[in-house]
Design an enzyme around this catalytic site. Sequence first.
Site, PDB file in Angstrom:
ATOM      1  N   ASP A  16      -1.765  -9.816   2.902  1.00 63.95           N
ATOM      2  CA  ASP A  16      -2.526  -8.569   2.781  1.00 63.95           C
ATOM      3  C   ASP A  16      -3.144  -8.049   4.078  1.00 63.95           C
ATOM      4  O   ASP A  16      -4.300  -7.611   4.096  1.00 63.95           O
ATOM      5  CB  ASP A  16      -3.642  -8.728   1.735  1.00 63.95           C
ATOM      6  CG  ASP A  16      -3.136  -9.193   0.385  1.00 63.95           C
ATOM      7  OD1 ASP A  16      -1.918  -9.166   0.150  1.00 63.95           O
ATOM      8  OD2 ASP A  16      -3.964  -9.598  -0.450  1.00 63.95           O
ATOM      9  N   LYS A  76       1.551  -6.822  -4.828  1.00 62.58           N
ATOM     10  CA  LYS A  76       0.903  -7.632  -5.854  1.00 62.58           C
ATOM     11  C   LYS A  76      -0.402  -6.982  -6.275  1.00 62.58           C
ATOM     12  O   LYS A  76      -0.957  -6.161  -5.539  1.00 62.58           O
ATOM     13  CB  LYS A  76       0.646  -9.054  -5.353  1.00 62.58           C
ATOM     14  CG  LYS A  76      -0.346  -9.158  -4.208  1.00 62.58           C
ATOM     15  CD  LYS A  76      -0.478 -10.603  -3.727  1.00 62.58           C
ATOM     16  CE  LYS A  76      -1.497 -10.766  -2.625  1.00 62.58           C
ATOM     17  NZ  LYS A  76      -2.880 -10.507  -3.001  1.00 62.58           N
ATOM     18  N   CYS A 109      -8.030 -13.750  -1.319  1.00 60.80           N
ATOM     19  CA  CYS A 109      -6.584 -13.905  -1.495  1.00 60.80           C
ATOM     20  C   CYS A 109      -6.019 -15.125  -0.771  1.00 60.80           C
ATOM     21  O   CYS A 109      -5.167 -15.826  -1.318  1.00 60.80           O
ATOM     22  CB  CYS A 109      -5.863 -12.637  -1.073  1.00 60.80           C
ATOM     23  SG  CYS A 109      -6.305 -11.206  -2.101  1.00 60.80           S
TER      24      CYS A 109
END
Length: 183
Positions: A16, A76, A109
């Site tokens: 990310d 995602k 994450c």
Amino acid sequence: MGRLAELGKSAVLAVDIQPRFLAPIQGAASVVSRSHFVLECARVLGVPILGSEQIPDRMGGTCDELADLLPATFGKSRFSCAGEPAFEEWLTSTERTEVVLIGIETPICVMQTALDLLARGVRVDVVEDAVGGRSIASHSAALERLRAAGAEVLHSESLVYEWMRTAEHPDFRSILSMVKAHA
């Protein structure tokens, strides 16, 4: 725990690293720079690379500085990459048993991905200078928790030298040039 990273077993997952998420990250420019270094070295050494993007249709894609170094990305909505079909298929196809994590955010994450993988018996290496959080406290707490859970937490230069093991490695001079360029 306490083992060296292994070139033939490692795969790199860039988590990310998107501009909208980078904006509030402490030391964001350094995280991007060190992630760039890891990705460049992985590419030279033949380590498989994949990137994740959190809700890319709303949050945008990977930052421009790294996008060209990622051969593939997947979107995602979950915080953990583990369990995402695209990630699972990629990891299986690489036949690698160690996942090297770079990206953001360390306490969300990155940590959830690492903990999920560790629970499945996958070795996880977290590159401490190529991950980041919104605060130094949250970043540090996450790294401490990851160490306690069994993740190897290491510096980006340590990682690439562990991958090579020796100055006799055929790519040593190329990697050394990158080390000097990113110092």
